[in-house]
Design an enzyme around this catalytic site. Structure first.
Site, PDB file in Angstrom:
ATOM      1  N   ASN A   7     -21.167   1.073  -2.335  1.00  0.00           N
ATOM      2  CA  ASN A   7     -21.194   1.658  -0.936  1.00  0.00           C
ATOM      3  C   ASN A   7     -21.012   0.641   0.182  1.00  0.00           C
ATOM      4  OD1 ASN A   7     -21.056   3.541   0.916  1.00  0.00           O
ATOM      5  ND2 ASN A   7     -22.396   4.925  -0.386  1.00  0.00           N
ATOM      6  N   ASP A  45       4.428   2.967  -3.788  1.00  0.00           N
ATOM      7  CA  ASP A  45       3.567   3.639  -4.782  1.00  0.00           C
ATOM      8  C   ASP A  45       3.453   2.648  -5.981  1.00  0.00           C
ATOM      9  OD1 ASP A  45       3.285   6.754  -6.309  1.00  0.00           O
ATOM     10  OD2 ASP A  45       2.186   5.409  -6.355  1.00  0.00           O
ATOM     11  N   ASP A  53       1.089  -1.190  -0.043  1.00  0.00           N
ATOM     12  CA  ASP A  53      -0.128  -0.012  -0.203  1.00  0.00           C
ATOM     13  C   ASP A  53       0.778   1.247  -0.021  1.00  0.00           C
ATOM     14  OD1 ASP A  53      -3.360   0.439   0.955  1.00  0.00           O
ATOM     15  OD2 ASP A  53      -1.802   2.190   0.845  1.00  0.00           O
ATOM     16  N   THR A 100     -31.438   8.116  -2.254  1.00  0.00           N
ATOM     17  CA  THR A 100     -31.489   7.146  -1.879  1.00  0.00           C
ATOM     18  C   THR A 100     -30.204   6.365  -2.381  1.00  0.00           C
ATOM     19  OG1 THR A 100     -32.743   6.383  -3.733  1.00  0.00           O
ATOM     20  CG2 THR A 100     -34.027   6.818  -1.939  1.00  0.00           C
ATOM     21  N   TYR A 153     -13.710   9.939 -10.858  1.00  0.00           N
ATOM     22  CA  TYR A 153     -13.496   8.516 -10.440  1.00  0.00           C
ATOM     23  C   TYR A 153     -14.305   7.639 -11.057  1.00  0.00           C
ATOM     24  CZ  TYR A 153     -14.125   5.076  -6.554  1.00  0.00           C
ATOM     25  OH  TYR A 153     -14.341   3.831  -5.822  1.00  0.00           O
ATOM     26  N   LYS A 190     -12.714   4.298 -13.313  1.00  0.00           N
ATOM     27  CA  LYS A 190     -13.017   2.666 -12.973  1.00  0.00           C
ATOM     28  C   LYS A 190     -13.792   2.308 -14.271  1.00  0.00           C
ATOM     29  CE  LYS A 190     -12.427   2.088  -8.332  1.00  0.00           C
ATOM     30  NZ  LYS A 190     -11.371   1.196  -7.943  1.00  0.00           N
ATOM     31  N   ARG A 194     -29.770   5.339  -6.084  1.00  0.00           N
ATOM     32  CA  ARG A 194     -28.873   4.014  -6.580  1.00  0.00           C
ATOM     33  C   ARG A 194     -28.985   2.817  -5.800  1.00  0.00           C
ATOM     34  NH1 ARG A 194     -22.876   5.527  -6.391  1.00  0.00           N
ATOM     35  NH2 ARG A 194     -23.161   6.599  -8.398  1.00  0.00           N
ATOM     36  N   GLU A 227     -14.536   9.764   4.307  1.00  0.00           N
ATOM     37  CA  GLU A 227     -15.595   8.952   4.679  1.00  0.00           C
ATOM     38  C   GLU A 227     -16.964   8.954   3.930  1.00  0.00           C
ATOM     39  OE1 GLU A 227     -14.437  11.718   6.273  1.00  0.00           O
ATOM     40  OE2 GLU A 227     -16.302  12.905   6.651  1.00  0.00           O
TER      41      GLU A 227
HETATM   42  N1  GKE Z   1     -20.220  11.322   2.745  1.00  0.00           N
HETATM   43  C1  GKE Z   1     -21.126  11.786   3.173  1.00  0.00           C
HETATM   44  N2  GKE Z   1     -21.170  12.455   4.684  1.00  0.00           N
HETATM   45  N3  GKE Z   1     -22.383  11.659   2.652  1.00  0.00           N
HETATM   46  C2  GKE Z   1     -23.492  12.099   3.326  1.00  0.00           C
HETATM   47  C3  GKE Z   1     -23.399  12.876   4.315  1.00  0.00           C
HETATM   48  C4  GKE Z   1     -22.141  12.891   5.110  1.00  0.00           C
HETATM   49  O1  GKE Z   1     -22.058  13.548   6.064  1.00  0.00           O
HETATM   50  N4  GKE Z   1     -24.764  13.353   4.636  1.00  0.00           N
HETATM   51  C5  GKE Z   1     -25.527  12.983   3.487  1.00  0.00           C
HETATM   52  N5  GKE Z   1     -24.813  12.301   2.742  1.00  0.00           N
HETATM   53  C6  GKE Z   1     -25.277  11.783   1.558  1.00  0.00           C
HETATM   54  C7  GKE Z   1     -24.405  12.346   0.019  1.00  0.00           C
HETATM   55  O2  GKE Z   1     -24.687  13.622  -0.106  1.00  0.00           O
HETATM   56  C8  GKE Z   1     -24.604  11.367  -0.880  1.00  0.00           C
HETATM   57  O3  GKE Z   1     -25.999  11.701  -1.413  1.00  0.00           O
HETATM   58  C9  GKE Z   1     -25.394  10.186   0.078  1.00  0.00           C
HETATM   59  O4  GKE Z   1     -25.234  10.460   1.562  1.00  0.00           O
HETATM   60  C10 GKE Z   1     -24.045   9.068  -0.078  1.00  0.00           C
HETATM   61  O5  GKE Z   1     -22.750   9.717  -0.099  1.00  0.00           O
HETATM   62  P1  GKE Z   1     -21.351   8.895   0.131  1.00  0.00           P
HETATM   63  O6  GKE Z   1     -21.672   7.390   0.665  1.00  0.00           O
HETATM   64  O7  GKE Z   1     -20.486   9.719   0.284  1.00  0.00           O
HETATM   65  O8  GKE Z   1     -21.190   8.504  -1.610  1.00  0.00           O
HETATM   66  P2  GKE Z   1     -22.048   7.793  -2.834  1.00  0.00           P
HETATM   67  O9  GKE Z   1     -22.831   6.825  -2.327  1.00  0.00           O
HETATM   68  O10 GKE Z   1     -22.872   9.014  -3.316  1.00  0.00           O
HETATM   69  O11 GKE Z   1     -20.968   7.591  -3.873  1.00  0.00           O
HETATM   70  C11 GKE Z   1     -19.874   6.599  -3.308  1.00  0.00           C
HETATM   71  O12 GKE Z   1     -20.258   5.254  -4.094  1.00  0.00           O
HETATM   72  C12 GKE Z   1     -19.303   4.377  -4.018  1.00  0.00           C
HETATM   73  C13 GKE Z   1     -19.963   3.159  -4.861  1.00  0.00           C
HETATM   74  O13 GKE Z   1     -21.169   2.904  -4.449  1.00  0.00           O
HETATM   75  C14 GKE Z   1     -18.737   7.041  -4.008  1.00  0.00           C
HETATM   76  O14 GKE Z   1     -18.441   8.240  -3.370  1.00  0.00           O
HETATM   77  C15 GKE Z   1     -17.315   5.984  -3.796  1.00  0.00           C
HETATM   78  O15 GKE Z   1     -17.279   5.823  -2.342  1.00  0.00           O
HETATM   79  C16 GKE Z   1     -17.853   4.750  -4.385  1.00  0.00           C
HETATM   80  O16 GKE Z   1     -17.961   4.860  -5.837  1.00  0.00           O
END
Ligand code: GKE
Length: 336
Positions: free
Chosen positions: A180, A56, A35, A223, A151, A155, A289, A193
């Protein structure tokens, strides 16, 4: 998995890789781990593993070094995080293609037998995710291509490169699109996070300070589905042992709004009716999603079992313990 095979795990200091290495060791395999993070920032660090810290993998000479004399490769490495990180660091996220390209070239040169790539639901066409509570995304929904900026393109591009290395050079590739993933021994503060850990932390902080409110990004109606890390590792290992070289969803179809997830976390914490301060200017990602798991069920004869409430309970308790443990090396789990 054949326990006589030597396994290389790249991105070994990260969240999912730490749980993956634990399972591979239980299977009896020899593990080589590397890592870019220095030792003190590895989320899980196993003694009976050949560990390469601060390495790296954008540098092909490192890829050549660690793929030498191993049989299988799990590429879990990328510069990423939740929406707070990937929306504001697109150039950095794209550079993970250097890891993926160099690791595939080195794997070909060192005659690796099988290669796993951790892709993401961010590879999916964003226009198919513009409503709440959408139908689960099927694997073909990644095309026509319009993934998450930065990102998501990294991918999707890397998925296709895996396919071409399989078609042209015969490397057996396995590709999972993670939806997620959450759980203990992951980032819960510092900017990378994702929502489950972030909101657990915010509820814990509100409880500790007896504050009646928490900050929520967006209107909270967006969602998602979230998969517990042990289920992710199980699905990953089953996919790796299968004969499927096409991208496959490894995710949950238990779709909730962010507001609903907060209610589950409040229930776990024992407090209720926190006032939500909805920050509409914060990074939101797609509107809705979910993962369609028909392909995984058909090919792997497997589907996840753990409910979001059960997984969040384990995650909440781990984060609460980390935040209160005296002298905890808190920076290790919150490093941005
Ligand atoms: N991170 C975060 N922190 N998200 C928040 C928060 C908070 O305090 N409060 C609400 N949210 C909302 C975000 O605005 C988003 O709409 C939803 O929760 C999920 O955010 P997330 O967990 O940061 O990321 P996403 O699911 O949108 O996207 C992630 O998907 C993963 C694959 O499913 C990506 O960031 C990658 O971590 C990854 O590709």
């Amino acid at each position: 998995m054949d326990k006589n095979k030597t396994i290389l795990v790249v991105g070994a200091g990260g969240f999912i890789a730490g749980h993956l290495i634990k399972r591979i060791l239980e299977n009896g395999n020899k593990v080589v781990a590397c890592d870019i993070k220095p030792k003190e920032f590895w989320f899980q660090d196993f003694d009976n593993v050949e560990n390469h810290y601060s390495m790296d993998m954008k540098d092909i000479s490192n890829c050549m070094k660690v793929t030498n004399k191993v049989n299988y490769v799990f590429n879990m490495a990328c510069n990423m995080g939740g929406m707070g990180f990937i929306e504001n660091n697109k150039a950095e996220c794209m550079q993970s293609v250097l890891i993926n390209t160099n690791l595939l070239i080195a794997s070909k040169e060192n005659k690796i037998e099988k290669y796993f790539f951790s892709s993401s639901a961010c590879a999916y066409n964003i226009s198919k995710q513009d409503k709440v509570f959408i139908e689960g995304l099927k694997e073909e929904d990644a095309y026509p291509a319009d993934p998450e900026d930065g990102y998501g393109w990294e991918k999707l591009f890397s998925e296709r490169m895996c396919r071409h290395f399989f078609e042209d050079y015969g490397i057996q590739v396995r590709i999972a699109r993670y939806h997620n993933i959450y759980g203990p021994y992951g980032t819960y503060d510092g900017g990378r996070e994702k929502a489950p850990a972030a909101l657990c932390r915010k509820v814990i902080e509100a409880k500790k300070k007896n504050a009646g409110t928490i900050d929520v990004w967006g209107d909270g109606n967006q969602t998602r589905t979230f998969l517990y890390v042990d289920e992710c590792v199980e699905g990953t290992l089953r996919l790796f042992d299968s004969n499927c070289s096409d991208p496959m969803n490894i995710g949950s179809d238990e779709q909730v709004s962010i507001n609903q997830m907060i209610e589950i976390i409040e229930n776990i914490s024992g407090i209720s009716n926190l006032k939500k301060n909805h920050q509409l200017d914060k990074p939101k990602g797609v509107r809705g999603r979910s993962s369609n798991n028909d392909f995984a069920k058909k090919v792997l004869n497997w589907s996840y079992k753990m409910s979001l409430k059960e997984g969040l309970t384990k995650t909440f308790k781990w984060i609460e313990n980390e935040m209160t443990r005296e002298g905890s090396n808190i920076s290790r789990f919150t490093k941005s």
